[in-house]
Design a protein around this motif. Structure first.
Motif, short mmCIF file in Angstrom:
data_model
loop_
_atom_site.label_atom_id
_atom_site.label_comp_id
_atom_site.label_asym_id
_atom_site.label_seq_id
_atom_site.Cartn_x
_atom_site.Cartn_y
_atom_site.Cartn_z
N PRO A 34 4.54 0.73 8.45
CA PRO A 34 5.01 -0.57 7.96
C PRO A 34 4.83 -1.64 9.04
N GLY A 35 4.38 -2.81 8.62
CA GLY A 35 4.16 -3.90 9.56
C GLY A 35 2.74 -4.04 10.02
N LYS A 36 1.88 -3.06 9.72
CA LYS A 36 0.47 -3.16 10.09
C LYS A 36 -0.32 -3.83 8.96
N ARG A 37 -1.46 -4.41 9.35
CA ARG A 37 -2.39 -4.95 8.37
C ARG A 37 -3.39 -3.87 7.97
N VAL A 38 -3.79 -3.93 6.71
CA VAL A 38 -4.80 -3.01 6.21
C VAL A 38 -5.86 -3.80 5.45
N LEU A 39 -7.08 -3.28 5.47
CA LEU A 39 -8.16 -3.85 4.66
C LEU A 39 -8.20 -3.07 3.36
N VAL A 40 -8.07 -3.78 2.24
CA VAL A 40 -7.98 -3.09 0.94
C VAL A 40 -8.93 -3.75 -0.06
N PRO A 41 -9.41 -2.97 -1.04
CA PRO A 41 -10.21 -3.58 -2.12
C PRO A 41 -9.28 -4.34 -3.07
N PHE A 42 -9.73 -5.49 -3.51
CA PHE A 42 -8.93 -6.32 -4.42
C PHE A 42 -9.90 -6.97 -5.39
N GLY A 43 -9.95 -6.47 -6.62
CA GLY A 43 -10.97 -6.93 -7.54
C GLY A 43 -12.34 -6.54 -7.01
N ARG A 44 -13.22 -7.50 -6.88
CA ARG A 44 -14.57 -7.23 -6.39
C ARG A 44 -14.72 -7.48 -4.90
N ARG A 45 -13.64 -7.83 -4.23
CA ARG A 45 -13.76 -8.15 -2.80
C ARG A 45 -12.78 -7.35 -1.98
N ARG A 46 -12.88 -7.53 -0.68
CA ARG A 46 -11.96 -6.89 0.27
C ARG A 46 -11.08 -7.96 0.90
N ILE A 47 -9.79 -7.64 1.05
CA ILE A 47 -8.85 -8.61 1.60
C ILE A 47 -7.92 -7.93 2.60
N THR A 48 -7.15 -8.76 3.31
CA THR A 48 -6.12 -8.25 4.21
C THR A 48 -4.81 -8.11 3.44
N GLY A 49 -4.11 -7.00 3.68
CA GLY A 49 -2.79 -6.79 3.11
C GLY A 49 -1.84 -6.32 4.19
N TYR A 50 -0.55 -6.37 3.90
CA TYR A 50 0.48 -5.96 4.86
C TYR A 50 1.24 -4.77 4.31
N VAL A 51 1.36 -3.72 5.11
CA VAL A 51 2.06 -2.52 4.68
C VAL A 51 3.56 -2.78 4.73
N LEU A 52 4.23 -2.64 3.58
CA LEU A 52 5.68 -2.85 3.52
C LEU A 52 6.44 -1.53 3.61
N GLY A 53 5.80 -0.43 3.21
CA GLY A 53 6.48 0.86 3.26
C GLY A 53 5.87 1.81 2.25
N PRO A 54 6.48 2.99 2.07
CA PRO A 54 5.97 3.94 1.08
C PRO A 54 6.21 3.44 -0.34
N ALA A 55 5.42 3.97 -1.30
CA ALA A 55 5.56 3.58 -2.70
C ALA A 55 5.38 4.80 -3.58
N GLU A 56 6.01 4.77 -4.74
CA GLU A 56 5.79 5.80 -5.74
C GLU A 56 4.41 5.59 -6.36
N PRO A 57 3.66 6.66 -6.62
CA PRO A 57 2.37 6.48 -7.28
C PRO A 57 2.56 5.89 -8.67
#
Length: 813
Positions: A34-57
């Protein structure tokens, strides 16, 4: 990682109102925190996101996977996530955008569509098939890949998307995607250590031997420092490293935002009132959340109270956060704290370079500092435990952010302290009506400093009725005989004068004597201001300027008269009236360069300035013992604003500027010039009686049902086309009334004012409308705005008209 932890909650750094679940590939599982930035796919592009914590699938759809982890360590502690969520919920702003606004700038990566020239395009450029615009676009792309916005920007006009698509269909240009951003990085510096290969001294040049001698004593030294011993060291060490005589390594280093070192100070003896205030807060430090309002007259020693309480917080193992309204004041506060606490102090404000801000952020994260001093954005400092949050000059409007996330740092400081179980201390000589109301509602506890330190008297205030000067011409019209005489006496004694006028420039109303038209901005519905030193008319809203000539732009007659006044005209008048005096000006025009504010203040402190002319920049918190006279050129300017807080701001400005006088051994005096001497704000400022002002003002607020008796949300509507903007505003007004009537529980709770044009209808070619929502409970207002969005989200996501939600607005214009 466990099966549960293989899914994480990510806040996208985009204006989207929800968070997203992503899967974590096994190759990255050990890096996710938590607190780190990650590169994630978002639609057709890649963006920066912030990890907030674990999540249920999530069920029902395929979960995309994280592409990369962008940080070695978290950028904020996990304990701040609830704070970010609270801010997002209260200000109706996406949580990912809240985090983006909180973090140092220049960190995030974004993927953009770019166009490049193809071999076929090169061939087409040598032919005659292209129209002029197509040729210009392709000539630009010959120099390198560009985004569509960059193409339009470099050409100085919009390039139709259809044209780019046509060029792409003809295979003259190609489309790709590029990750851009992330310019702010850790600074690396080269260091030198002794090598492993021994060398006989007689085989070395004198310079090489000197380098080895330095290393023998220091073991490790930066190349920058080594050059002080051997100027050619940078070129010599490369060859020495190849021969094994030295070893070169790179190390991360911090960029220093402080400059000159500060000598430690000796704490002064506290007054009885200071001691009582310190003891009251100290007793509460370990007792959980509480908010105090420190109401202290100017010069009563509030900063010393802050210093003592910060020391107590640190001794109890907690961190301290100190907010100051403007960058100009941060240096003064930072010097006071560094002289007491040394290297335990970090600073955060927009005056730092991106790299300096990033380094300060890392120092805080790594717990290398216990105290943070900064402007409003410092409320997001990444402390794990905040025991004390201080808000100096808590009444100041600078704590309200004016773009993006429209937060109030004073209010967030109280929320931050509450979430960490700490103390919030709000200090001011002229507390806000809201804070005083909270004291009377028992939400805050009041502490009072009613006397200046060393028993110095408050300045004596003389009121001058400017209505009696209306027939006077020239400088004597705004420098009255009373003010002129007082300035003469003060300057003859070798003391200093401060003249205050909250309007910059030379003439604020250039008007044609032939046709009566004023010289107006081409992009705003506002008169231009004449700046004589630049020989230009300038707009103080959008920055537009034009050459200053006596010719009227409407009728062409050479009869433009320069009516109105600003600090530049006052400065010129003072130089004419007092030719021997050393005169300086402090406003936005003279303080644009980095360090210019500090230079002016240092010159004033060293008594190299006799008269300082300035805007509200000079009113706040500065301590100059040599100033014994303050002259207010016109006290009424802020009273004319179309805002229910106009009287409050006028009183605060006048009381604050009065406090700059008489802070040394010589008693101070203020000459207050006004066209409305009977206004209660002016009379209360003359008496320096905040309670008299509050008792009158709170009665008006109650009668008109304005804050603090109600809460407000302002819907700001703006667009490039006047009719289209009006249409969206009227549609939104209709939806507001439909939702209010359709939802029975809103009928008696929400009052709708507008839609109405803003007081300045057009700024920077954007036409502006507004709707004001009033209600007793902020939760009802929040629900109402969410229902508006649900009822017609197209209005809030219009392609050409912006709708901005401002919770607890500060400015009604």
């Amino acid at each position: 990682m466990t099966s549960f932890e293989q899914h994480i909650e990510v806040a996208a750094a985009l204006p989207v109102d929800r968070t997203f679940t992503y899967g974590v590939p096994s190759s990255l599982a050990g890096l996710i925190m938590p607190g780190k930035r990650v590169l994630v796919p978002f639609g057709r592009r890649r963006i920066t996101g912030y990890v907030l914590g674990p999540a249920e699938p999530s069920n029902g759809y395929k979960i995309k996977r994280v592409l990369d982890v962008l940080d070695d360590m978290p950028l904020f502690p996990m304990s701040m996530t609830p704070f970010f969520r609270w801010v997002a919920d209260y200000y109706l702003y996406p949580v990912g955008e809240v985090i983006r606004c909180a973090l140092p700038g220049g960190l995030n990566l974004y993927e953009y569509v770019t166009f490049s020239l193809t071999p076929g395009g090169e061939t087409a450029l040598s032919g005659t098939m292209l129209n002029p615009t197509e040729r210009e676009v392709m000539e630009l792309l010959r120099q390198g890949n560009l985004r569509p916005r960059e193409i339009s920007g470099q050409l100085g006009r919009d390039v139709p998307w259809a044209m780019l698509q046509n060029l792409e269909r003809n295979q003259w240009i190609g489309r790709g995607r590029e990750l851009r951003g992330g310019e702010t990085r850790t600074r690396m510096e080269r260091y030198v250590t002794p090598g492993k290969t021994p060398v006989a001294a007689e085989k070395l040049s004198a310079s090489r031997q000197k380098i080895l001698n330095v290393l023998a004593g220091q073991k490790e030294i930066s190349v920058r420092s080594l050059k002080e011993y051997v100027p050619t060291a940078a070129s010599l060490i490369r060859a020495m490293a190849e021969q094994g005589q030295v070893t070169i390594l790179e190390k991360p280093v911090y960029r220093d935002p402080f400059g000159e070192p500060i000598e430690p100070d000796t704490p002064p003896q506290l007054t009885s009132e200071q001691e009582a205030a310190v003891r009251a807060v100290q007793d509460a430090l370990d007792g959980g959340f509480q908010t105090f309002l420190l109401a202290g007259v100017t010069g009563s020693g509030k900063t010393e109270v802050y210093l003592r309480l910060t020391e107590s917080a640190i001794e109890s193992g907690k961190n301290a956060l100190v907010l100051v309204p403007e960058i100009a004041l941060i240096s003064q506060m930072e010097r006071r704290f560094r002289s007491r606490f040394g290297e335990q102090v970090a600073v955060l404000h927009s005056g730092l370079s991106a790299g300096e801000r990033y380094d300060q952020w890392k120092r805080i994260l790594r717990e290398e500092t216990r105290i943070v001093i900064g402007a409003r954005s410092a409320v997001f400092a990444p402390f794990e435990r905040v025991g004390l949050v201080i808000v100096d000059e808590e009444h100041d409007t600078s704590y309200k952010q004016g773009s993006d996330l429209l937060y109030n740092a004073r209010d967030l400081a109280v929320v931050r302290a509450k979430m960490d179980g700490g103390i919030a201390l709000l200090g001011s000589a002229t507390p806000s009506v809201q804070s005083c109301y909270n004291v009377r509602a028992k939400k805050f506890r009041e502490l009072v400093l009613s006397r200046r330190v060393e028993q110095r008297p408050l300045p004596r205030i003389t009121l001058v009725d400017l209505r009696k000067q209306r027939d006077v011409r020239g400088a004597r019209r705004f420098i009255s005989p009373v003010l002129h005489k007082a300035m003469t006496e003060v300057l003859d004694r070798g003391e200093q004068v401060l003249l205050f006028l909250n309007r910059r420039g030379f003439a604020s109303f250039p008007v044609c004597a032939a046709c009566g038209d004023s010289v107006r901005c081409a992009h705003c519905d506002i008169t231009l201001t004449m700046h004589r030193l630049e020989s230009a008319y300038r707009c103080h809203y959008c920055g537009y300027s034009r050459e200053a000539t006596p010719q009227c732009p409407t009728c062409k007659a050479p009869r433009v008269q320069l009516l109105g006044m600003g600090t530049e005209k006052v400065e010129a008048a003072v130089k004419a009236l007092f030719p021997a005096a050393r005169v300086a000006r402090m406003d936005r025009d003279t303080t644009t360069r980095k360090g210019s504010v500090l230079r002016i203040l240092k010159t004033l402190k060293n008594r190299a300035i006799d008269v300082l002319v300035g805007t509200q920049m000079v009113t706040k918190g500065h301590d100059f013992p040599g100033i014994t006279l303050v002259g207010v050129i016109c006290a009424d300017l802020s009273l004319s604003f179309p805002d229910f807080r106009a009287g409050e701001r006028t009183f605060q400005l006048l009381a604050q500027v009065a406090g700059r006088a008489g802070r040394g051994d010589v008693p101070g005096r203020m000459i207050l010039q006004t066209y409305t001497p009977d206004h209660f704000s002016i009379q209360a400022a003359r008496a320096q009686d905040f309670r008299a002002f509050y008792n009158t003002e709170i009665g008006f607020r109650r009668a008109l049902d304005y804050p603090p008796f109600t809460r407000m949300i302002q819907l700001k509507i703006s667009g490039k086309e006047a009719d289209e903007t009006r249409g969206v505003a009227e549609q939104l007004g209709t939806v507001c009334r439909d939702v209010r009537v359709g939802e029975g529980n809103f009928t008696g709770e929400i009052e709708i004012l507008g839609p109405i044009e803003a007081s300045i209808t057009r700024i920077a070619d954007w036409y502006r409308w507004q709707i004001l929502l009033k209600g007793r409970r902020v939760n009802s207002l929040h629900r109402f705005v969410r229902r508006l969005n649900a009822a017609d989200s197209s209005l809030f996501n219009h392609p050409r008209v912006r709708v901005v939600v401002d919770v607890d607005p500060f400015f009604m214009s």
